[in-house]
Design a protein around this motif. Structure first.
Motif, mmCIF file in Angstrom:
data_model
loop_
_atom_site.group_PDB
_atom_site.id
_atom_site.type_symbol
_atom_site.label_atom_id
_atom_site.label_comp_id
_atom_site.label_asym_id
_atom_site.label_seq_id
_atom_site.Cartn_x
_atom_site.Cartn_y
_atom_site.Cartn_z
ATOM 1 N N ILE A 22 0.838 -1.200 0.000
ATOM 2 C CA ILE A 22 0.000 0.000 0.000
ATOM 3 C C ILE A 22 0.869 1.244 0.000
ATOM 4 O O ILE A 22 1.968 1.247 0.540
ATOM 5 N N PRO A 23 0.360 2.321 -0.618
ATOM 6 C CA PRO A 23 1.100 3.576 -0.539
ATOM 7 C C PRO A 23 1.145 4.099 0.892
ATOM 8 O O PRO A 23 0.269 3.787 1.707
ATOM 9 N N GLU A 24 2.158 4.909 1.158
ATOM 10 C CA GLU A 24 2.373 5.451 2.501
ATOM 11 C C GLU A 24 1.124 6.146 3.052
ATOM 12 O O GLU A 24 0.865 6.106 4.257
ATOM 13 N N MET A 25 0.332 6.727 2.159
ATOM 14 C CA MET A 25 -0.864 7.455 2.611
ATOM 15 C C MET A 25 -1.829 6.537 3.341
ATOM 16 O O MET A 25 -2.638 6.985 4.147
ATOM 17 N N TYR A 27 -0.764 3.779 5.038
ATOM 18 C CA TYR A 27 -0.045 3.009 6.051
ATOM 19 C C TYR A 27 -0.603 3.189 7.467
ATOM 20 O O TYR A 27 -0.883 2.184 8.150
ATOM 21 N N PRO A 28 -0.799 4.449 7.933
ATOM 22 C CA PRO A 28 -1.280 4.584 9.325
ATOM 23 C C PRO A 28 -2.647 3.923 9.547
ATOM 24 O O PRO A 28 -2.875 3.287 10.575
ATOM 25 N N GLU A 177 -11.452 3.158 -6.649
ATOM 26 C CA GLU A 177 -12.013 4.447 -6.221
ATOM 27 C C GLU A 177 -12.203 4.492 -4.707
ATOM 28 O O GLU A 177 -11.988 5.529 -4.079
ATOM 29 N N ILE A 179 -10.361 2.922 -2.537
ATOM 30 C CA ILE A 179 -9.024 3.092 -1.958
ATOM 31 C C ILE A 179 -8.567 4.551 -2.090
ATOM 32 O O ILE A 179 -8.003 5.133 -1.160
ATOM 33 N N ARG A 180 -8.871 5.164 -3.242
ATOM 34 C CA ARG A 180 -8.489 6.578 -3.427
ATOM 35 C C ARG A 180 -9.244 7.474 -2.437
ATOM 36 O O ARG A 180 -8.695 8.444 -1.931
ATOM 37 N N ILE A 183 -7.476 7.192 0.826
ATOM 38 C CA ILE A 183 -6.243 7.986 0.795
ATOM 39 C C ILE A 183 -6.565 9.446 1.089
ATOM 40 O O ILE A 183 -5.830 10.140 1.790
ATOM 41 N N SER A 184 -7.715 9.916 0.562
ATOM 42 C CA SER A 184 -8.086 11.322 0.725
ATOM 43 C C SER A 184 -8.710 11.620 2.086
ATOM 44 O O SER A 184 -8.839 12.778 2.465
ATOM 45 N N PRO A 186 -7.916 10.078 5.483
ATOM 46 C CA PRO A 186 -7.180 9.090 6.262
ATOM 47 C C PRO A 186 -7.530 9.040 7.752
ATOM 48 O O PRO A 186 -7.149 8.087 8.421
ATOM 49 N N VAL A 187 -8.247 10.015 8.256
ATOM 50 C CA VAL A 187 -8.409 10.058 9.713
ATOM 51 C C VAL A 187 -9.789 9.564 10.174
ATOM 52 O O VAL A 187 -9.886 8.697 11.040
ATOM 53 N N PRO B 126 5.340 3.761 -5.053
ATOM 54 C CA PRO B 126 4.550 4.062 -3.848
ATOM 55 C C PRO B 126 3.965 2.829 -3.157
ATOM 56 O O PRO B 126 3.743 2.868 -1.950
ATOM 57 N N THR B 153 3.821 11.347 4.648
ATOM 58 C CA THR B 153 2.546 12.067 4.689
ATOM 59 C C THR B 153 2.379 12.730 6.061
ATOM 60 O O THR B 153 3.159 12.453 6.989
ATOM 61 N N PRO B 178 -3.812 15.082 2.549
ATOM 62 C CA PRO B 178 -4.535 13.879 2.157
ATOM 63 C C PRO B 178 -5.058 13.986 0.725
ATOM 64 O O PRO B 178 -5.566 15.022 0.331
ATOM 65 N N GLY B 179 -4.917 12.916 -0.044
ATOM 66 C CA GLY B 179 -5.457 12.921 -1.394
ATOM 67 C C GLY B 179 -4.524 12.269 -2.385
ATOM 68 O O GLY B 179 -3.376 11.976 -2.069
ATOM 69 N N THR B 180 -5.052 12.034 -3.587
ATOM 70 C CA THR B 180 -4.255 11.481 -4.662
ATOM 71 C C THR B 180 -3.632 12.637 -5.444
ATOM 72 O O THR B 180 -3.907 13.803 -5.157
#
Lengths: 398, 259
Positions: A22-25, A27-28, A177, A179-180, A183-184, A186-187, B126, B153, B178-180
């Protein structure tokens, strides 16, 4: 730690399959889930809430029904595990009930999900309504068209359905989508994945939440046949959540033959198929190393199946491992034979199955089961959502 | 000192890293675009290896990847195109950015050998986890003198940032929020400032470039206040969308950012 079939390694591997690519975004988020999921699932208070909802809301235990006319036709003992009788019409809700409780424990306020046939989307929208959580479901534009009733159901339940417009506009793209979106956001957001796919710990988490299916099967079989162990357990596999649940408590029982049924579409080598165990090579999709349909350059190819729930170019890493190790037998069924199985089950047992489930029913003639054998088919979902397709193909079904 | 470190040492501040997708808008635009953006003053060049399912990317880079794949781009074609690139562009660091699956299918060793032979300096994947990099890839990357670049991030924990900093001699890719890729930055400025300041205060070994949501001169300048430089991708690709002469459009875009 060595892998068993049931339990992946600490980093989420079943043999060479699994992991968390997974991308770092992400990870947490994924790490938070990985660190907490086992403790939350084991917590008595969680278990009490989960079991109560399974009983009073989902309607569990679901019956194990002896299908006498199908048994007579195939000259063996066939039992149907009636997941189609779950609230919302499929096994998917077992997972969403568990994950929504988990999301609340993690303090999340917003839920996202992907859906193919719409059953997972409906099951997610349902538990979000129950818990008063915001719900956004991503669904391929093609799937929104072929599973319209489920789109309306999700909206009625208060969910926002967002169309995935990229790629083949089916389940894979809806997952991208979702997953994206994660990513956007994350909290505050929890992603309720609907199958045993995605980065670790999702495959294990979803398998554990679906394991109630085989847990009940064992008790019910003991009651009905005098033995907890059947000779065969049969389930369809797209990502593989109903199969994971139906196999789970039999994985370490070598006497039980496990049969996973994939969608061959127009034919395995027709170029229009979703038979991943035959056509796939090890690769990475949605954060997991698994068997994957791809071209020689590692680009993911577009799968095809008449059934939106099996239309996925990968399978869960557990299933890739079961295929690789020979623990499960994989069979592929073409669209046409799945449609015939819908009609057969409807006419012989008075049960209209979902298109996905029909793939599992279509292998009854090729199992090699004898007159004394016990076969359990996981009847993962009901066919209401597919009525439009059944009307369209009515002539070729009978 | 490698080419990436030299670039940072030479300029110090205000470095511009330009991303574009290989094989976009036309298959053979890759090399002319490298030359054009280098001539226009880009300090680093990041070449996207198109993938069918780019999870960390927004719609613009996704669409450019789809076009590039349709044009016939793949790693074999890309490495063919890059042959001799160091005679044309000797000093500007070149990085390859993409997703793990195509690299795995090509063979990691084969990929690294071909990349190094072409004069590539660094690789950004990534979806390659840190642990997997260390256990399976680090030795191969080192043998071919390729530097990995890892993303950081606002949610990346300090200990993890330290670890990332230890694992490379290139730069840290600070994801702005946050975001792509290609998204609008919707965070309150104070939040972002605090994040960049927190990283600054860690006194890391590697310099930092800020990426995601940087699109023009104003946002580039703003990012350069908090790091050694910034990365622009989607905005450049948008500038290439309806043009007959992609290299000229790229050159004009880069000049507008640096003006």
């Amino acid at each position: 730690m060595s892998t068993t079939y049931q339990q992946p390694t600490e980093r989420g591997y079943y043999g060479q399959f699994g992991g968390a690519f997974i991308p770092e975004m992400l990870y947490p988020n994924v790490e938070e889930l990985r660190e907490n999921y086992l403790a939350i699932l084991a917590d008595p208070e969680f278990q009490q809430q989960y079991q109560l909802l399974l009983r009073d809301y989902v309607g569990r235990p679901t019956p194990l029904f002896e299908a006498k006319r199908l048994s007579a036709k195939y000259n063996t003992h066939i039992f149907l595990k009636r997941e189609d009788l779950c609230h919302t019409g499929a096994h998917k809700v077992n997972n969403t009930v568990g994950q929504i409780l988990l999301a609340k424990r993690l303090g999340k306020t917003r839920i996202i999900a992907e859906t193919g046939a719409g059953q997972h989307g409906v099951a997610t929208a349902t538990v979000c309504a129950l818990m008063g959580m915001q719900c956004i479901v991503y669904m391929g534009e093609v799937d929104m068209e072929r599973q319209k009733p489920n789109v309306y159901r999700m909206r009625l339940l208060g969910a926002e359905v967002r169309a995935a417009m990229s790629g083949s506009r089916t389940l894979k793209d809806a997952t991208n989508e979702a997953i994206r979106d994660w990513i956007s956001n994350p909290v505050d957001t929890h992603y309720i994945i609907g199958s045993v796919v995605g980065p670790h710990p999702y495959p294990d988490l979803v398998a554990r939440l679906q394991a109630v299916i085989s847990e009940e099967m064992r008790k019910q079989l003991l009651e009905k046949t005098g033995s907890e162990l059947p000779d065969y357990v049969v389930a369809c596999v797209g990502g593989g959540s109903n199969a994971a649940g139906a196999f789970y408590h039999f994985l370490e029982e070598p006497a039980v033959k496990l049969v996973a049924v994939e969608a061959a579409g127009h034919g395995i080598h027709s170029g229009h198929s979703a038979a991943t165990s035959v056509l796939g090579k090890p690769g990475i999709i949605h954060g997991s190393r698994t068997l994957l349909m791809q071209d020689e350059d590692g680009q993911i190819t577009e799968p095809y199946s008449i059934s939106a729930g099996l239309d996925y170019p990968g399978i869960g890493p557990l299933h890739a491992f079961l295929a690789d190790a020979g623990r499960a037998r994989f069979i592929s069924i073409e669209d046409e034979d799945a449609l015939k199985a819908v009609a057969e089950c409807s006419r012989l047992e008075g049960i209209i199955p979902a298109l996905e489930t029909a793939h599992a029913l279509a292998v009854l003639g090729q199992l090699g089961a004898g007159p004394d054998d016990v076969v359990v088919v996981n009847l993962s979902g009901r066919g209401d959502k597919d009525l439009e397709t059944y009307v369209k193909y009515a002539d070729s079904m009978l | 000192m490698n080419r990436i470190q030299q670039a940072f040492q030479k300029k110090g501040k205000g470095l511009l890293n330009i991303y574009f997708t290989a094989g976009y808008p036309r298959l053979h635009d890759t090399v002319p675009l490298i030359q054009a953006v280098a001539a226009a003053g880009a300090d680093l060049i990041e070449i996207g290896m198109p993938f069918s399912d780019p999870l960390a990317d927004g719609p613009v880079i996704q669409a450019s990847s789809t076009v590039a794949l349709r044009n016939g781009m793949n790693l074999r074609v890309l490495f063919d195109q890059l042959q001799g690139i160091r005679e044309l562009v000797p000093d500007t660091p070149i990085l390859l950015m993409g997703y793990l699956n195509p690299v795995m299918q090509f063979g990691v060793e084969n990929f690294c050998r071909k990349a190094a032979a072409a004069g590539v300096d660094g690789v950004i994947l990534p979806d390659l986890p840190l642990d997997d990099y260390v256990q399976e890839y680090q030795e191969i990357f080192r043998r071919h003198s390729l530097r990995p670049v890892f993303l950081v991030t606002p949610q990346t924990a300090p200990a993890r940032i330290r670890r990332i900093d230890e694992l490379t001699d290139s730069f840290l890719y600070l994801v702005s929020g946050p975001g792509t890729t290609g998204g609008q930055n919707t965070q309150a400025e104070g939040v972002q400032e605090a994040y960049f300041q927190r990283i600054e205060d860690m006194q890391l070994r590697n310099p930092r470039l800020i990426g995601f949501g940087i699109s023009d001169k104003a946002s580039f300048r703003q990012a350069c206040r908090y790091a050694e430089g910034a990365i622009i991708g989607s905005a450049l690709i948008r500038a290439l969308e309806d043009t007959e002469d992609a290299p000229a459009a790229a050159q004009q875009f880069v000049r507008s950012v640096l003006a």
